[in-house]
Design a protein around this motif. Structure first.
Motif, mmCIF file in Angstrom:
data_model
loop_
_atom_site.group_PDB
_atom_site.id
_atom_site.type_symbol
_atom_site.label_atom_id
_atom_site.label_comp_id
_atom_site.label_asym_id
_atom_site.label_seq_id
_atom_site.Cartn_x
_atom_site.Cartn_y
_atom_site.Cartn_z
ATOM 1 N N LEU A 1 -28.872 12.315 22.009
ATOM 2 C CA LEU A 1 -29.855 11.545 21.555
ATOM 3 C C LEU A 1 -29.526 10.278 21.988
ATOM 4 O O LEU A 1 -28.259 9.888 21.705
ATOM 5 C CB LEU A 1 -30.054 11.564 20.030
ATOM 6 N N ALA A 2 -30.162 9.596 22.759
ATOM 7 C CA ALA A 2 -29.950 8.103 23.088
ATOM 8 C C ALA A 2 -29.352 7.130 22.050
ATOM 9 O O ALA A 2 -30.372 7.142 20.981
ATOM 10 C CB ALA A 2 -31.133 7.626 24.152
ATOM 11 N N LYS A 3 -28.491 6.570 22.199
ATOM 12 C CA LYS A 3 -28.152 5.554 21.280
ATOM 13 C C LYS A 3 -28.188 4.030 22.050
ATOM 14 O O LYS A 3 -27.545 4.037 23.107
ATOM 15 C CB LYS A 3 -26.696 5.827 20.760
ATOM 16 N N THR A 4 -28.813 3.050 21.634
ATOM 17 C CA THR A 4 -29.096 2.011 22.324
ATOM 18 C C THR A 4 -28.406 0.749 21.701
ATOM 19 O O THR A 4 -28.665 0.814 20.512
ATOM 20 C CB THR A 4 -30.612 1.739 22.627
ATOM 21 N N THR A 5 -27.604 -0.223 22.557
ATOM 22 C CA THR A 5 -27.211 -1.174 21.724
ATOM 23 C C THR A 5 -27.244 -2.336 22.844
ATOM 24 O O THR A 5 -27.406 -2.179 23.997
ATOM 25 C CB THR A 5 -25.398 -0.951 21.616
ATOM 26 N N GLN A 6 -27.438 -3.560 22.171
ATOM 27 C CA GLN A 6 -27.588 -4.886 22.703
ATOM 28 C C GLN A 6 -26.860 -5.926 22.143
ATOM 29 O O GLN A 6 -26.432 -5.746 20.922
ATOM 30 C CB GLN A 6 -29.128 -5.208 22.567
ATOM 31 N N ASN A 30 -35.765 12.370 31.807
ATOM 32 C CA ASN A 30 -37.320 11.877 31.864
ATOM 33 C C ASN A 30 -37.592 10.701 31.184
ATOM 34 O O ASN A 30 -38.751 10.354 31.149
ATOM 35 C CB ASN A 30 -38.066 13.222 31.580
ATOM 36 N N ASP A 31 -36.519 10.109 30.446
ATOM 37 C CA ASP A 31 -36.903 8.891 29.836
ATOM 38 C C ASP A 31 -37.030 7.687 30.462
ATOM 39 O O ASP A 31 -36.374 7.593 31.490
ATOM 40 C CB ASP A 31 -35.714 8.598 28.787
ATOM 41 N N TYR A 32 -38.022 6.772 30.192
ATOM 42 C CA TYR A 32 -38.307 5.333 30.483
ATOM 43 C C TYR A 32 -37.642 4.451 29.830
ATOM 44 O O TYR A 32 -37.367 4.758 28.631
ATOM 45 C CB TYR A 32 -39.922 5.300 30.785
ATOM 46 N N ILE A 33 -37.470 3.401 30.156
ATOM 47 C CA ILE A 33 -36.996 2.098 29.754
ATOM 48 C C ILE A 33 -37.992 1.096 29.407
ATOM 49 O O ILE A 33 -38.452 0.586 30.556
ATOM 50 C CB ILE A 33 -35.410 1.695 30.256
ATOM 51 N N CYS A 88 -34.903 -3.417 23.809
ATOM 52 C CA CYS A 88 -35.142 -2.244 24.446
ATOM 53 C C CYS A 88 -35.625 -1.015 23.553
ATOM 54 O O CYS A 88 -35.427 -0.805 22.735
ATOM 55 C CB CYS A 88 -33.945 -2.001 25.461
ATOM 56 N N LEU A 89 -36.394 -0.185 24.539
ATOM 57 C CA LEU A 89 -36.975 0.898 23.871
ATOM 58 C C LEU A 89 -36.445 2.405 24.647
ATOM 59 O O LEU A 89 -36.919 2.174 25.892
ATOM 60 C CB LEU A 89 -38.200 1.019 23.476
ATOM 61 N N VAL A 90 -36.182 3.237 24.301
ATOM 62 C CA VAL A 90 -36.049 4.518 24.964
ATOM 63 C C VAL A 90 -36.521 5.815 24.339
ATOM 64 O O VAL A 90 -36.334 6.012 22.914
ATOM 65 C CB VAL A 90 -34.376 4.839 25.199
ATOM 66 N N GLY A 91 -37.252 6.337 24.845
ATOM 67 C CA GLY A 91 -37.676 7.437 24.337
ATOM 68 C C GLY A 91 -37.111 8.742 24.846
ATOM 69 O O GLY A 91 -36.707 9.022 25.983
ATOM 70 N N ALA A 92 -36.733 9.584 23.791
ATOM 71 C CA ALA A 92 -35.738 10.488 23.894
ATOM 72 C C ALA A 92 -36.466 11.923 23.614
ATOM 73 O O ALA A 92 -36.723 12.193 22.462
ATOM 74 C CB ALA A 92 -34.615 10.591 22.986
ATOM 75 N N LEU A 93 -36.489 12.973 24.651
ATOM 76 C CA LEU A 93 -36.968 14.082 24.657
ATOM 77 C C LEU A 93 -35.955 15.091 23.969
ATOM 78 O O LEU A 93 -34.802 15.244 24.488
ATOM 79 C CB LEU A 93 -37.477 14.758 26.119
ATOM 80 N N LEU A 94 -36.080 15.586 22.853
ATOM 81 C CA LEU A 94 -35.449 16.775 22.248
ATOM 82 C C LEU A 94 -35.635 17.977 22.927
ATOM 83 O O LEU A 94 -36.655 18.637 22.649
ATOM 84 C CB LEU A 94 -35.825 16.491 20.832
ATOM 85 N N SER B 97 -51.402 7.945 25.890
ATOM 86 C CA SER B 97 -50.948 9.147 25.441
ATOM 87 C C SER B 97 -49.616 9.367 25.182
ATOM 88 O O SER B 97 -49.015 8.197 25.126
ATOM 89 C CB SER B 97 -51.286 10.264 26.848
ATOM 90 N N GLN B 98 -49.056 10.368 24.757
ATOM 91 C CA GLN B 98 -47.552 10.452 24.277
ATOM 92 C C GLN B 98 -46.579 10.453 25.284
ATOM 93 O O GLN B 98 -46.798 11.221 26.214
ATOM 94 C CB GLN B 98 -47.433 11.553 23.262
ATOM 95 N N GLY B 99 -45.381 9.749 25.383
ATOM 96 C CA GLY B 99 -44.664 9.723 26.488
ATOM 97 C C GLY B 99 -43.892 8.451 26.525
ATOM 98 O O GLY B 99 -44.378 7.453 26.399
ATOM 99 N N SER B 100 -42.753 8.437 27.006
ATOM 100 C CA SER B 100 -41.971 7.214 27.114
ATOM 101 C C SER B 100 -42.429 6.213 28.113
ATOM 102 O O SER B 100 -41.920 5.361 28.171
ATOM 103 C CB SER B 100 -40.363 7.500 27.270
ATOM 104 N N ASN B 101 -43.188 6.959 28.946
ATOM 105 C CA ASN B 101 -43.591 6.171 30.038
ATOM 106 C C ASN B 101 -45.045 5.201 29.791
ATOM 107 O O ASN B 101 -45.600 4.753 30.721
ATOM 108 C CB ASN B 101 -44.031 6.997 31.379
ATOM 109 N N TYR B 102 -45.480 5.373 28.629
ATOM 110 C CA TYR B 102 -46.847 4.485 28.104
ATOM 111 C C TYR B 102 -46.354 3.457 27.231
ATOM 112 O O TYR B 102 -45.425 3.552 26.357
ATOM 113 C CB TYR B 102 -47.619 5.707 27.186
#
Lengths: 114, 115
Positions: A1-6, A30-33, A88-94, B97-102
């Protein structure tokens, strides 16, 4: 799981360029920032988003190196009104569940001085 | 157009009482998110909905917390038997929609104070 520090805080003077780095060592493929700005007593506001290399919009640039383990938000020529907290925000796919968690960085309090 | 709205904006409650926090997302946004921000702290992810479904509730802090969404629109976050450590700002966001690209669009938050 991504851990983010600033960095916790930064000071800058009006007109200078400010660079804020976020470390996300475990970011998934696949995660965007995404970067957000938050003023006191308000919800976060979108600044910029990227996946790799460089993205630029009318207010900021986002630099993401090839390994994607960090990202740098660049604010050109800051003004007093840019004083805020930046996340910053990272979406983490489990992979085990196919669901997402959204992990905000620790936040950087930017103070712009006259 | 209208942004994300949350109600109430402020809520003061006594320890042990139940509270309901409401979120109205942007019309047409199928994804909805709840976060918590304790005083002077960062943002803690609680739960997300895609449509009316919340596929993962493990981010909720305890079993006193629950959330639901009806009609693919309004969502409520319920905290039962509130404790002082529940005091925080609860933020709701929505995205197309759901996803980190939104991009997530945030509401102004509900400030909860448990006395």
């Amino acid at each position: 799981l991504a851990k983010t520090t600033q960095p916790i805080s930064m000071d800058s003077y009006e007109g200078q360029e400010v660079n804020i780095t976020c470390s996300h060592n475990n970011i998934a493929t696949n995660d965007y920032i995404t970067w957000y700005q938050q003023f006191p007593s308000q919800g976060p506001r979108f600044i910029i988003q990227g996946y790799k290399t460089k993205v630029t919009n009318e207010v900021a640039s986002l630099f993401i190196p090839a390994d994607r383990k960090s990202s740098t938000l660049s604010l050109p020529r800051v003004s007093l009104s840019d004083t805020a907290v930046y996340y910053c925000l990272v979406g983490a796919l489990l992979l085990t569940s196919g669901t997402y968690k959204y992990i905000f960085g620790t936040g950087t309090r930017l103070k712009v001085l006259a | 157009g209208a942004g994300v709205s949350q109600s109430p904006s402020n809520k003061v409650t006594e320890k042990g009482k139940d509270v309901e926090l409401r979120c109205d997302p942007i019309s047409g946004h199928t994804a909805l998110y709840w976060y918590r921000q304790s005083l002077g702290q960062g943002l803690e992810f609680l739960i997300y909905f895609q449509g009316n479904s919340a596929p993962d509730k493990s981010g909720l802090p305890s079993d006193r917390f629950s959330a639901e969404r009806t009609g693919g629109s309004v969502s409520t976050l319920t905290i039962q038997r509130t404790q002082q450590e529940d005091s925080a700002v609860y933020l709701c966001a929505s995205s197309p929609s759901q996803g980190s690209n939104y991009e997530q669009y945030f509401g102004p938050g509900t400030r909860l104070t448990v006395t």
